[in-house]
Motif scaffolding. Structure first.
Motif, short mmCIF file in Angstrom:
data_model
loop_
_atom_site.label_atom_id
_atom_site.label_comp_id
_atom_site.label_asym_id
_atom_site.label_seq_id
_atom_site.Cartn_x
_atom_site.Cartn_y
_atom_site.Cartn_z
N VAL A 87 83.38 -16.82 79.05
CA VAL A 87 83.73 -18.31 79.06
C VAL A 87 82.80 -18.92 80.19
O VAL A 87 82.62 -18.43 81.11
CB VAL A 87 85.07 -18.70 79.74
CG1 VAL A 87 85.32 -20.23 79.87
CG2 VAL A 87 86.12 -18.20 78.83
N THR A 88 82.08 -19.79 79.60
CA THR A 88 80.97 -20.29 80.45
C THR A 88 81.32 -21.27 81.79
O THR A 88 82.49 -21.74 81.57
CB THR A 88 79.85 -21.00 79.79
OG1 THR A 88 80.44 -22.45 79.28
CG2 THR A 88 79.23 -20.53 78.57
N VAL A 89 80.86 -21.41 82.73
CA VAL A 89 80.94 -22.30 83.82
C VAL A 89 81.38 -23.59 83.31
O VAL A 89 82.25 -23.99 83.80
CB VAL A 89 79.89 -22.36 84.76
CG1 VAL A 89 80.23 -23.35 85.92
CG2 VAL A 89 79.62 -20.97 85.40
N TRP A 92 78.24 -25.30 75.72
CA TRP A 92 77.09 -25.00 74.93
C TRP A 92 77.20 -24.83 73.43
O TRP A 92 76.15 -25.24 72.51
CB TRP A 92 76.84 -23.19 75.24
CG TRP A 92 77.96 -22.28 74.76
CD1 TRP A 92 78.95 -21.85 75.56
CD2 TRP A 92 77.85 -21.73 73.54
NE1 TRP A 92 79.59 -21.13 74.57
CE2 TRP A 92 79.11 -21.05 73.49
CE3 TRP A 92 77.02 -21.44 72.37
CZ2 TRP A 92 79.29 -20.09 72.24
CZ3 TRP A 92 77.09 -20.83 71.39
CH2 TRP A 92 78.20 -19.85 71.43
N THR A 93 78.63 -25.20 73.07
CA THR A 93 78.74 -25.40 71.56
C THR A 93 78.77 -26.86 71.23
O THR A 93 78.64 -26.88 70.13
CB THR A 93 80.38 -24.34 71.33
OG1 THR A 93 81.07 -25.37 72.01
CG2 THR A 93 80.29 -23.25 71.48
N HIS A 109 73.29 -26.07 78.61
CA HIS A 109 74.60 -25.92 79.57
C HIS A 109 75.18 -24.46 79.88
O HIS A 109 76.35 -24.25 79.86
CB HIS A 109 75.95 -26.45 78.51
CG HIS A 109 75.44 -28.00 78.09
ND1 HIS A 109 75.48 -28.96 79.28
CD2 HIS A 109 75.50 -28.68 77.15
CE1 HIS A 109 75.00 -30.28 78.47
NE2 HIS A 109 75.02 -30.05 77.32
N VAL A 110 73.96 -23.86 80.33
CA VAL A 110 74.45 -22.35 80.76
C VAL A 110 73.99 -22.41 82.33
O VAL A 110 72.86 -22.82 82.78
CB VAL A 110 73.63 -21.42 80.06
CG1 VAL A 110 74.38 -21.01 78.68
CG2 VAL A 110 72.16 -21.54 79.85
N ASP A 159 75.77 -23.34 89.90
CA ASP A 159 77.01 -23.60 89.14
C ASP A 159 76.69 -24.52 88.11
O ASP A 159 77.65 -25.14 87.71
CB ASP A 159 78.17 -23.94 90.24
CG ASP A 159 77.63 -25.24 91.02
OD1 ASP A 159 76.71 -25.68 90.80
OD2 ASP A 159 78.84 -25.73 91.54
N THR A 160 75.44 -25.17 87.94
CA THR A 160 75.42 -26.51 87.28
C THR A 160 74.34 -26.12 85.79
O THR A 160 73.26 -25.95 86.21
CB THR A 160 74.79 -27.74 87.97
OG1 THR A 160 75.55 -27.76 88.97
CG2 THR A 160 74.54 -28.64 86.98
N GLY A 161 75.04 -26.32 84.71
CA GLY A 161 74.32 -26.25 83.66
C GLY A 161 74.15 -27.62 83.06
O GLY A 161 74.71 -28.61 83.51
N MET A 162 73.01 -27.97 82.24
CA MET A 162 72.51 -29.26 81.80
C MET A 162 71.94 -29.16 80.42
O MET A 162 71.99 -28.07 79.58
CB MET A 162 71.50 -29.87 82.71
CG MET A 162 72.02 -29.97 84.22
SD MET A 162 70.72 -30.64 85.34
CE MET A 162 70.80 -32.52 84.87
N SER A 163 71.93 -30.26 79.79
CA SER A 163 71.74 -30.17 78.43
C SER A 163 70.01 -29.94 78.03
O SER A 163 69.55 -29.81 77.09
CB SER A 163 71.78 -31.57 77.73
OG SER A 163 71.24 -32.61 78.15
N HIS A 164 69.26 -29.49 79.07
CA HIS A 164 67.97 -29.34 79.00
C HIS A 164 67.58 -28.01 79.70
O HIS A 164 66.35 -27.64 80.05
CB HIS A 164 67.03 -30.35 79.31
CG HIS A 164 66.95 -30.58 80.79
ND1 HIS A 164 67.91 -30.40 81.74
CD2 HIS A 164 66.08 -31.02 81.57
CE1 HIS A 164 67.60 -30.78 82.95
NE2 HIS A 164 66.37 -31.32 82.84
#
Length: 316
Positions: free
Chosen positions: A56-58, A107-108, A127-128, A293-298
């Motif tokens: 399960v991603t952050v 991510w999905t 978003h990872v 701890d922060t994923g983003m759309s890029h």
């Protein structure tokens, strides 16, 4: 699935004195041989990892209010930061105008609820957080690259070149990477490249090592803690540090946000949001800090392998 590309390693000039201060000074380093994914990890590959492990991603995990003092309750839901174009020109000093905290983004669902990666299996996963990228790498029998390894690979054997392909951003007018098209960031793109967000991996020319998307498309995680500058050059090639690592977690924290004791790692390569008039960072030397701890759309990643026979099968 593509095999990782084996690189012999060697000594190279890391960094740049010509662009942003955090890239300086140019200094020689030596990296040992390793193999690296030729493209960023894709949605399809990450889906196989999730199915196999139940990861399960952050961005999908519940948030603890104690970790985010002062945050509005509506922001304390699973989600992530999504690029949202503005309706017109804005002050480029304030990133919050085009980044939106989006509950349900992960991510999905890269743009939030209602979006999907079903038609984007060959796009880089986004978003990872660093934990997600590291977990995938461990499952794949690999690691995340160090900053030095990543930059050595991105340069493709071109010593001192500004871009992964040479000296000019668009040699003979050719578009070489998925970056922001036109001067009107963050509100209007000319769409010359055919993409306004991520593109399928390998859509643009490879560098001299046969590696794709080392410039643009998505920023990529490294495993080094952020430092505000590079160390000074050793003075001679014989004294260049071997397989250097970044700073320490304690010194990687963001001094502008002392309430958040979250380490920051180096990300490299720029993304589809890099505009020449705003963020000329789709270059090998470019580097930015990213909270782990922060994923983003890029933001995405690729893996490396340092073991014997590292040129074998890639990221599953």
């Amino acid at each position: 699935m593509r095999d990782r590309v084996a690189l012999p390693g060697g000594t190279f000039a890391m960094g740049s004195d010509s662009f942003y201060p955090e890239e300086a000074p140019v200094h020689r380093v030596r990296v040992s041989g390793f193999a690296i994914d030729p493209v960023p990890v894709t949605n399809e590959q990450f889906a196989r990892f999730v199915r196999a492990t139940g990861h399960v991603t952050v961005a999908e995990r519940p948030l603890d209010p104690a970790d985010f003092p002062g945050a509005p309750p509506e922001n304390l839901q699973p989600g992530s930061m999504v690029f949202t174009p503005t309706s017109g020109p804005v002050d480029l000093r304030h990133l919050s105008q085009w980044w939106t905290w989006t509950p349900g983004a992960c991510w999905t669902a890269p743009e939030g609820p209602g979006s999907s990666v079903k038609r984007r299996p060959d796009h880089p996963v986004v978003h990872v957080a660093h934990d997600d990228a590291a977990a995938y790498a461990a499952w794949a029998g690999a690691s995340l690259p160090t900053e030095a390894e990543w930059e050595y690979a991105a340069r493709g054997g071109l010593e001192g070149a500004d871009f992964t392909w040479g000296a000019e951003p668009r040699p003979e007018g050719r578009i070489m990477a998925n970056t922001w098209d036109g001067p009107d960031f963050p509100w209007r793109s000319t769409k010359e490249s055919g993409w306004t967000r991520t593109s399928p991996v390998g859509s643009f020319p490879a560098n001299g090592f046969g590696l794709f998307d080392m410039a643009g498309n998505v920023w990529e995680w490294t495993d080094d803690w952020w430092t505000t500058r590079h160390p000074d050059d050793a003075g001679s090639a014989c004294c260049a540090p071997a397989d250097p690592r970044g700073g320490e977690q304690e010194t990687s924290y963001d001094p502008r946000q002392p309430q958040f004791r979250v380490g920051r790692k180096v990300i490299k390569g720029g993304s589809h949001l890099c505009a020449d008039t705003y963020c000329l960072r789709y270059r090998p030397a470019a580097r930015r800090p990213q909270m782990v701890d922060t994923g983003m759309s890029h933001v995405g990643f690729r893996c490396v392998n340092r073991s014997p026979g590292a040129a074998g099968e890639g990221s599953r």
